[in-house]
Design a protein around this motif. Structure first.
Motif, short mmCIF file in Angstrom:
data_model
loop_
_atom_site.label_atom_id
_atom_site.label_comp_id
_atom_site.label_asym_id
_atom_site.label_seq_id
_atom_site.Cartn_x
_atom_site.Cartn_y
_atom_site.Cartn_z
N GLU A 151 24.21 1.39 -5.56
CA GLU A 151 24.80 2.89 -5.67
C GLU A 151 24.75 3.81 -4.42
O GLU A 151 25.98 4.14 -4.27
CB GLU A 151 23.81 3.60 -6.54
N VAL A 176 28.34 2.44 -2.54
CA VAL A 176 29.39 2.90 -3.31
C VAL A 176 29.68 4.20 -3.12
O VAL A 176 30.83 4.48 -2.67
CB VAL A 176 29.35 2.55 -4.99
N ALA A 223 33.87 11.37 -11.70
CA ALA A 223 32.89 10.67 -12.27
C ALA A 223 33.53 9.26 -12.36
O ALA A 223 34.37 9.08 -13.21
CB ALA A 223 32.38 11.16 -13.66
N LEU A 224 33.01 8.23 -11.90
CA LEU A 224 33.47 6.96 -11.81
C LEU A 224 32.56 5.91 -12.59
O LEU A 224 31.45 5.90 -12.10
CB LEU A 224 33.84 6.36 -10.37
N GLY A 225 32.97 5.22 -13.59
CA GLY A 225 32.12 3.93 -14.20
C GLY A 225 32.95 2.75 -13.71
O GLY A 225 33.98 2.79 -13.66
N ALA A 226 32.02 1.64 -13.55
CA ALA A 226 32.66 0.55 -13.06
C ALA A 226 31.70 -0.71 -13.46
O ALA A 226 30.50 -0.23 -13.50
CB ALA A 226 32.97 0.38 -11.64
N LEU A 275 29.58 -4.07 -12.59
CA LEU A 275 28.78 -4.53 -11.54
C LEU A 275 29.52 -5.49 -10.65
O LEU A 275 29.50 -5.35 -9.32
CB LEU A 275 27.20 -5.11 -11.85
N ASP A 284 30.01 11.40 -9.34
CA ASP A 284 29.04 10.72 -9.84
C ASP A 284 29.42 9.11 -10.08
O ASP A 284 30.63 9.07 -10.48
CB ASP A 284 28.66 11.08 -11.26
N VAL A 285 28.62 8.24 -9.87
CA VAL A 285 29.06 7.09 -10.17
C VAL A 285 28.10 6.12 -11.10
O VAL A 285 26.88 6.44 -11.13
CB VAL A 285 29.09 6.08 -8.75
N THR A 286 28.48 5.33 -11.83
CA THR A 286 27.55 4.60 -12.86
C THR A 286 28.18 3.40 -13.43
O THR A 286 29.45 2.94 -13.24
CB THR A 286 27.34 5.54 -14.08
N GLN A 287 27.44 2.60 -13.73
CA GLN A 287 27.92 1.02 -14.38
C GLN A 287 28.65 1.44 -15.55
O GLN A 287 28.14 2.28 -16.43
CB GLN A 287 26.39 0.30 -14.63
N ALA A 288 29.59 0.60 -16.01
CA ALA A 288 30.31 0.73 -17.19
C ALA A 288 31.11 -0.33 -17.42
O ALA A 288 31.30 -1.26 -16.58
CB ALA A 288 31.31 1.96 -17.09
N THR A 320 36.48 3.22 -15.24
CA THR A 320 36.70 4.47 -15.99
C THR A 320 36.66 5.52 -15.00
O THR A 320 35.44 5.84 -14.31
CB THR A 320 35.68 4.71 -17.13
N MET A 322 28.36 11.41 -15.33
CA MET A 322 28.81 10.53 -16.58
C MET A 322 27.40 9.81 -17.29
O MET A 322 26.87 9.09 -16.62
CB MET A 322 29.72 9.61 -16.16
N ARG A 381 23.45 2.56 -21.46
CA ARG A 381 23.11 2.60 -19.89
C ARG A 381 22.17 4.01 -20.03
O ARG A 381 20.80 4.08 -19.38
CB ARG A 381 24.08 2.79 -19.02
N GLU A 383 18.93 3.90 -9.79
CA GLU A 383 20.07 3.28 -9.24
C GLU A 383 21.01 3.13 -10.38
O GLU A 383 20.95 2.24 -11.30
CB GLU A 383 19.72 1.87 -8.60
N SER A 384 22.18 3.48 -10.20
CA SER A 384 23.42 3.27 -11.17
C SER A 384 23.99 1.90 -10.68
O SER A 384 24.33 1.40 -11.79
CB SER A 384 24.58 4.23 -10.76
N PHE A 385 24.10 1.41 -9.58
CA PHE A 385 24.16 0.02 -9.32
C PHE A 385 23.04 -0.72 -8.59
O PHE A 385 23.00 -0.68 -7.26
CB PHE A 385 25.59 -0.08 -8.40
#
Lengths: 345, 345
Positions: free
Chosen positions: A22, A25, A102-105, A107, A136-140, A144, B60, B65, B327-329
């Motif tokens: 994270e 990123v 806000a970014l989802g992506a 892994l 914000d960044v998160t797993q998706a 997104t 987000m 998750r 940790e998001s990632f």
């Protein structure tokens, strides 16, 4: 010429989000789209002039639904996310002052994809003298990109509302109409291997539509009262203004007739280019109404003809054919009336 | 007692997003969380006092998750999305003035799920005398709730920055510490069939943490200089303040010691409750520093002991054990040092 043509296939050897974590990123995003307002719990935007009001809007882009990375570069996706959100700010007559993402992506996303999205955001926010001020960044499961745009509405004049069109006004437009839909149709048929390179501007415009910064502010300052952006299709969006303002709007055929590129794309695809003009959407063209001359950068495309109207939109006096544009959740009933262009999106 | 206990299984007979279409989904959201500021291209927020600055943040939440609909009700998810965004606004010393939600969801999502998310948002925005002023809906593989919060920072006093802790200050906290992580651990072991109903408040707090509105504004008005919210874990978040302020922070064991509920949950799960207190996160507790008495609603939990420090955080003078929070990632290196509580999230 596509900027930043790096595509997913070619970046498999760059680190993934899993590998950089994270913090990594976030560092990539901040390096690509730096702002001294970023980095605390929330961004404190620069002080605005007295009496200014804050304007805010949000749009979410999902990979596979709003963009494909084999068609668009990540850079174009970032630019588009800003353009369409800032168009909504401009459509109020306001000036964009900052954006959040806000970014989802997944892994396994190459970190270069995130960096290029952020570079596209930095380019387009910079075109408006603004910055990416938070995120914000998160797993998706899918990439997104959820952008929120903040704007400032100066002075005490009314914002450009959907409900403020008045009989006797001109309908004015700034930007291309139909190009995004035509570009999408070309990509859908040919992918990125366009048989006629002269049509590339349509494809580029679909991947990253562009409007000139500041047109909404100019329009509000020079007498426009209503405005929206062409996101769901010309007929759909002007019908919304007509209904909300309880007026009748008439569009002039000559003023919106398909241009040379659209005609050529229509011939190539054996498709009526009027479909793209009337129902395409996603051009983010600013569509407004004003009692005065067209503001600089705008052209007249129609007239508001009746108050206490029933929200009818006509084209040269004939009822408009297309009533349904883009649907985020196409319902069974909506699908029946939607034009062929939209069905597969 | 869980509010709005409707769960996915029990709403299969309500219409889905596919059936009601985009317009229907938007109508459900607006009906559940109405605002007269909503409905145009962008929301124009109410005029702020002279000299006030706009503050913005975004977070987000992705299903699977950040929340599970067999653990949390949609209503709780909506409340949590607002609480955590508004906590970031409060952590600047600002007052929330509105929120926007971009919502992604699969076509087969019951529309009641969307309505209940919006109802949770309406409840929590209402607690702050604010509204959901705008949004976007789109199709997505997982329910994705992307909220942006807008706040107003009145007057010309500095915002509560991460970099503004000063030697000699008290460290103060408003809200629970460790409850969210303990609730998560209980859900992870027992699902919603808790063997000891007295521990239900921990589960509820995980599903929807609550802090009292207005505490950040009060803290700024009464002399606090630095603040953050406990989102990534007490040690992680206070270390961030210590590093950014170049000070040393010492936490008093007695002031943050696990309370009776945490101790009982620890016994039931055979888990050291200090883990939840020090590394849990997601409580959204406000953590600040001030030279004055603790602001109302806050308690003293530590002290800032050294300027020109190296960002070290100690607990009763001993180096803090936990350095890694949420940790998001999760990268490979981060996973090695992350506590067991976090690994599976």
């Amino acid at each position: 010429m596509k900027p930043h043509v790096t595509e997913r296939q070619s970046v498999k050897n760059t680190p993934t989000l899993r590998e950089v974590g994270e913090h990594g990123v976030i560092q990539e995003i901040i390096a690509a789209a730096p702002s001294s307002l970023n980095g605390d719990d929330a961004a404190v935007l620069l002080p605005m002039a007295p009496n200014s009001r804050t304007v805010a809007t949000t749009d979410m882009l999902v990979e596979g639904r709003h963009f494909r990375l084999d068609w668009s570069t990540p850079y174009q996706v970032g630019m588009k996310a800003i353009t369409q959100n800032y168009a909504d700010i401009e459509a109020m007559g306001a000036r964009p002052i900052g954006a959040l993402m806000a970014l989802g992506a997944p892994l396994d996303t190459p970190v270069s994809v995130v960096r290029e999205i952020a570079e596209g955001i930095a380019k387009r926010t910079g075109d408006y003298n603004t910055e990416l001020v938070g995120g914000d960044v998160t797993q998706a499961e899918k990439i997104t990109v959820s952008v929120t745009a903040i704007g400032a509405l100066g002075g005490d004049r009314e914002p450009l509302a959907l409900s403020a069109a008045r009989a006797g006004q001109k309908v004015v437009a700034h930007g291309k109409i139909g190009w995004s839909a035509a570009g999408w149709a070309l990509l859908e048929r040919f992918g990125t291997n366009l048989p006629d390179s002269s049509l590339q501007p349509l494809v580029d415009f679909h991947c990253s539509p562009v409007i000139d910064p500041g047109r909404g502010v100019i329009a509000r300052a020079t007498g426009a009262t209503a405005m929206t952006d062409n996101s769901d299709g010309l007929v759909h969006d002007l019908t919304t203004i007509a209904k909300r303002s309880a007026v009748k709007i008439n569009i002039f055929t000559n003023a919106v007739a398909p241009d040379e590129l659209l005609v050529r794309a229509g011939e190539l695809l054996d498709h009526d280019p009027w479909d793209w003009v009337l129902a395409g959407g996603e051009d983010h063209t600013l569509l407004g109404t004003t009692m005065k001359d067209a503001p600089s950068g705008f052209r007249v495309i129609g007239e508001v003809t009746r108050r206490n109207g029933d929200g009818v939109l006509t084209i040269d006096g004939q009822p408009a054919r297309y009533s349904t544009g883009w649907e985020s959740f196409p319902s069974d009933s909506a699908l029946n009336s939607v034009c062929s262009l939209e069905e597969d999106r």
